[in-house]
Design a protein around this motif. Structure first.
Motif, mmCIF file in Angstrom:
data_model
loop_
_atom_site.group_PDB
_atom_site.id
_atom_site.type_symbol
_atom_site.label_atom_id
_atom_site.label_comp_id
_atom_site.label_asym_id
_atom_site.label_seq_id
_atom_site.Cartn_x
_atom_site.Cartn_y
_atom_site.Cartn_z
ATOM 1 N N ALA A 116 5.014 54.015 57.946
ATOM 2 C CA ALA A 116 5.748 55.213 57.520
ATOM 3 C C ALA A 116 4.815 56.414 57.401
ATOM 4 C CB ALA A 116 6.441 54.955 56.183
ATOM 5 N N PHE A 117 3.581 56.162 56.999
ATOM 6 C CA PHE A 117 2.596 57.238 56.866
ATOM 7 C C PHE A 117 2.381 57.929 58.211
ATOM 8 C CE2 PHE A 117 -1.550 59.157 55.975
ATOM 9 C CZ PHE A 117 -1.380 59.582 54.663
ATOM 10 N N LYS A 118 2.505 57.152 59.290
ATOM 11 C CA LYS A 118 2.278 57.705 60.635
ATOM 12 C C LYS A 118 3.553 58.243 61.265
ATOM 13 C CE LYS A 118 -1.525 54.478 61.521
ATOM 14 N NZ LYS A 118 -1.953 53.275 62.295
ATOM 15 N N THR A 119 4.709 57.662 60.904
ATOM 16 C CA THR A 119 5.946 57.994 61.631
ATOM 17 C C THR A 119 6.899 58.905 60.861
ATOM 18 O OG1 THR A 119 7.032 55.987 60.800
ATOM 19 C CG2 THR A 119 5.858 55.814 62.900
ATOM 20 N N ARG A 120 6.721 59.009 59.542
ATOM 21 C CA ARG A 120 7.592 59.890 58.751
ATOM 22 C C ARG A 120 6.784 61.118 58.329
ATOM 23 N NH1 ARG A 120 12.335 57.353 56.472
ATOM 24 N NH2 ARG A 120 12.724 59.432 55.621
ATOM 25 N N PRO A 121 6.967 62.256 58.995
ATOM 26 C CA PRO A 121 6.112 63.425 58.748
ATOM 27 C C PRO A 121 6.176 63.955 57.315
ATOM 28 C CG PRO A 121 7.981 63.989 60.169
ATOM 29 C CD PRO A 121 7.953 62.512 60.071
ATOM 30 N N GLU A 122 7.267 63.633 56.601
ATOM 31 C CA GLU A 122 7.385 64.135 55.232
ATOM 32 C C GLU A 122 6.557 63.336 54.227
ATOM 33 O OE1 GLU A 122 11.360 61.894 55.937
ATOM 34 O OE2 GLU A 122 9.533 62.375 57.051
ATOM 35 N N VAL A 123 5.996 62.201 54.653
ATOM 36 C CA VAL A 123 5.214 61.370 53.722
ATOM 37 C C VAL A 123 3.904 62.051 53.329
ATOM 38 C CG1 VAL A 123 3.901 59.214 53.502
ATOM 39 C CG2 VAL A 123 6.234 59.171 54.405
ATOM 40 N N VAL A 124 3.179 62.572 54.318
ATOM 41 C CA VAL A 124 1.856 63.145 54.046
ATOM 42 C C VAL A 124 1.923 64.319 53.052
ATOM 43 C CG1 VAL A 124 -0.149 64.302 55.056
ATOM 44 C CG2 VAL A 124 0.855 62.316 56.195
ATOM 45 N N PRO A 125 2.839 65.290 53.232
ATOM 46 C CA PRO A 125 2.914 66.377 52.241
ATOM 47 C C PRO A 125 3.231 65.871 50.832
ATOM 48 C CG PRO A 125 4.139 66.967 54.209
ATOM 49 C CD PRO A 125 3.766 65.525 54.357
ATOM 50 N N LEU A 126 4.015 64.800 50.735
ATOM 51 C CA LEU A 126 4.347 64.255 49.417
ATOM 52 C C LEU A 126 3.119 63.590 48.788
ATOM 53 C CD1 LEU A 126 6.618 64.024 47.398
ATOM 54 C CD2 LEU A 126 7.359 61.912 48.527
ATOM 55 N N VAL A 127 2.361 62.879 49.594
ATOM 56 C CA VAL A 127 1.111 62.295 49.103
ATOM 57 C C VAL A 127 0.171 63.406 48.612
ATOM 58 C CG1 VAL A 127 -0.990 61.056 49.789
ATOM 59 C CG2 VAL A 127 1.258 60.202 50.504
ATOM 60 N N ASP A 128 0.074 64.476 49.379
ATOM 61 C CA ASP A 128 -0.775 65.603 48.978
ATOM 62 C C ASP A 128 -0.294 66.229 47.671
ATOM 63 O OD1 ASP A 128 -2.399 65.283 51.169
ATOM 64 O OD2 ASP A 128 -1.377 66.800 52.386
ATOM 65 N N ALA A 129 1.030 66.280 47.475
ATOM 66 C CA ALA A 129 1.586 66.828 46.233
ATOM 67 C C ALA A 129 1.204 65.960 45.038
ATOM 68 C CB ALA A 129 3.110 66.937 46.348
ATOM 69 N N PHE A 130 1.231 64.641 45.208
ATOM 70 C CA PHE A 130 0.789 63.748 44.136
ATOM 71 C C PHE A 130 -0.703 63.961 43.847
ATOM 72 C CE2 PHE A 130 4.706 61.307 44.730
ATOM 73 C CZ PHE A 130 4.945 60.849 43.444
ATOM 74 N N ARG A 131 -1.484 64.115 44.890
ATOM 75 C CA ARG A 131 -2.929 64.321 44.699
ATOM 76 C C ARG A 131 -3.179 65.600 43.902
ATOM 77 N NH1 ARG A 131 -4.335 63.525 49.663
ATOM 78 N NH2 ARG A 131 -5.061 61.373 49.467
ATOM 79 N N ARG A 132 -2.469 66.673 44.246
ATOM 80 C CA ARG A 132 -2.629 67.937 43.515
ATOM 81 C C ARG A 132 -2.175 67.798 42.069
ATOM 82 N NH1 ARG A 132 -0.529 69.984 48.384
ATOM 83 N NH2 ARG A 132 1.534 70.200 47.431
ATOM 84 N N ALA A 133 -1.083 67.025 41.853
ATOM 85 C CA ALA A 133 -0.577 66.845 40.493
ATOM 86 C C ALA A 133 -1.592 66.116 39.623
ATOM 87 C CB ALA A 133 0.745 66.068 40.529
ATOM 88 N N VAL A 134 -2.275 65.129 40.208
ATOM 89 C CA VAL A 134 -3.305 64.394 39.456
ATOM 90 C C VAL A 134 -4.479 65.290 39.142
ATOM 91 C CG1 VAL A 134 -4.953 62.491 39.575
ATOM 92 C CG2 VAL A 134 -2.612 62.153 40.380
ATOM 93 N N ILE A 135 -4.923 66.067 40.121
ATOM 94 C CA ILE A 135 -6.055 66.989 39.911
ATOM 95 C C ILE A 135 -5.690 68.013 38.848
ATOM 96 C CG2 ILE A 135 -7.439 68.794 40.976
ATOM 97 C CD1 ILE A 135 -7.224 67.187 43.614
ATOM 98 N N GLY A 136 -4.447 68.519 38.912
ATOM 99 C CA GLY A 136 -3.989 69.488 37.915
ATOM 100 C C GLY A 136 -3.953 68.902 36.512
ATOM 101 N N ALA A 137 -3.529 67.647 36.395
ATOM 102 C CA ALA A 137 -3.472 66.976 35.097
ATOM 103 C C ALA A 137 -4.888 66.766 34.544
ATOM 104 C CB ALA A 137 -2.759 65.631 35.222
ATOM 105 N N ASP A 138 -5.821 66.416 35.429
ATOM 106 C CA ASP A 138 -7.205 66.217 34.996
ATOM 107 C C ASP A 138 -7.811 67.527 34.510
ATOM 108 O OD1 ASP A 138 -7.028 63.568 35.627
ATOM 109 O OD2 ASP A 138 -8.046 63.731 37.580
ATOM 110 N N ALA A 139 -7.481 68.623 35.224
ATOM 111 C CA ALA A 139 -8.025 69.928 34.857
ATOM 112 C C ALA A 139 -7.480 70.401 33.518
ATOM 113 C CB ALA A 139 -7.719 70.954 35.956
ATOM 114 N N ALA A 140 -6.203 70.042 33.254
ATOM 115 C CA ALA A 140 -5.575 70.441 31.993
ATOM 116 C C ALA A 140 -6.187 69.674 30.835
ATOM 117 C CB ALA A 140 -4.090 70.191 32.068
#
Length: 220
Positions: free
Chosen positions: A196-220
């Motif tokens: 799915a990571f390779k065939t569903r183009p909407e997966v990667v942006p969602l993974v990136d959103a989770f990564r940003r959310a974690v970084i944001g939580a750590d910064a807070a």
């Protein structure tokens, strides 16, 4: 019309920590998700292209590995136990902190030294991870598979030791057990089905959103 992405989330204690993280990613479940009387297992969200399923933690990995869900949230303990090649775990979410540990009755621990073990009999729902851990130390592990009530095993003579998740240690203490060895520190991970990571183009942006959310939580 493209089918919605399915995100599998675990029942139980991790779920409470998941919800603020989902909110930071911009995913809000429908009201029925919070209805404790609801027997539903699949839920819509405020994002038309994303549905949630709520299943047992061990089943999250299975649903994602077999492609029934494209993404999931699951503890690293589950990933270690199943070791599915179809899973990709791109983000450590920094929630669900606990440890996978060996425990035994306090009176046994008082005269016991794990460094001297050559053979152990252990009750656990993590037989694969347990065997691998002890094999690496040259110790033969005989595992009795249980799905719960692990603390009863030493009391009732099923096995003298257990391997289980430990957070505060209160459950162990109330059942006369003590931690004698930590196998692994555990946190929850975002997992994706590799296909799915390779065939569903909407997966990667969602993974990136989770990564940003974690970084944001750590910064807070």
């Amino acid at each position: 019309m493209t089918e919605p992405l399915i995100l599998a989330v675990p029942k139980g204690r991790i779920l409470e920590e998941c919800l603020p993280l989902l909110a930071r990613v911009g995913i809000e479940p429908e009201p029925a998700f919070s209805d404790e009387s609801s027997r539903a297992l699949r839920f819509r969200t405020n994002r038309p292209g994303i549905d949630l399923i709520r299943v047992r933690a061990f089943d999250v990995a299975t649903f994602v590995a077999h492609g029934a869900a494209q993404l999931g949230i699951v503890g690293s303990d589950v990933l270690a136990e199943f070791d599915y090649s179809e899973l990709y775990a791109p983000v450590d979410l920094g929630i669900g902190h606990c440890r996978l540990s060996v425990a035994e009755p306090a009176d046994l621990a008082a005269k016991d030294d794990p460094r001297g073990w050559s053979h152990v009999r252990i009750a656990t729902k993590y037989p694969n991870a347990t065997r691998r851990h002890f094999e690496a130390r040259g110790v033969q592990a005989e595992c009795v598979k249980l799905n719960g009530a692990m603390e009863l095993a030493p009391v009732l003579g099923l096995a003298p030791r257990i391997v289980d998740l430990v957070s505060s240690g209160r459950t162990l203490k109330e059942n006369g057990l003590v931690e004698v060895e930590v196998i692994a520190q555990v946190t929850s991970r975002l997992i994706a089905n590799r296909a799915a990571f390779k065939t569903r183009p909407e997966v990667v942006p969602l993974v990136d959103a989770f990564r940003r959310a974690v970084i944001g939580a750590d910064a807070a």
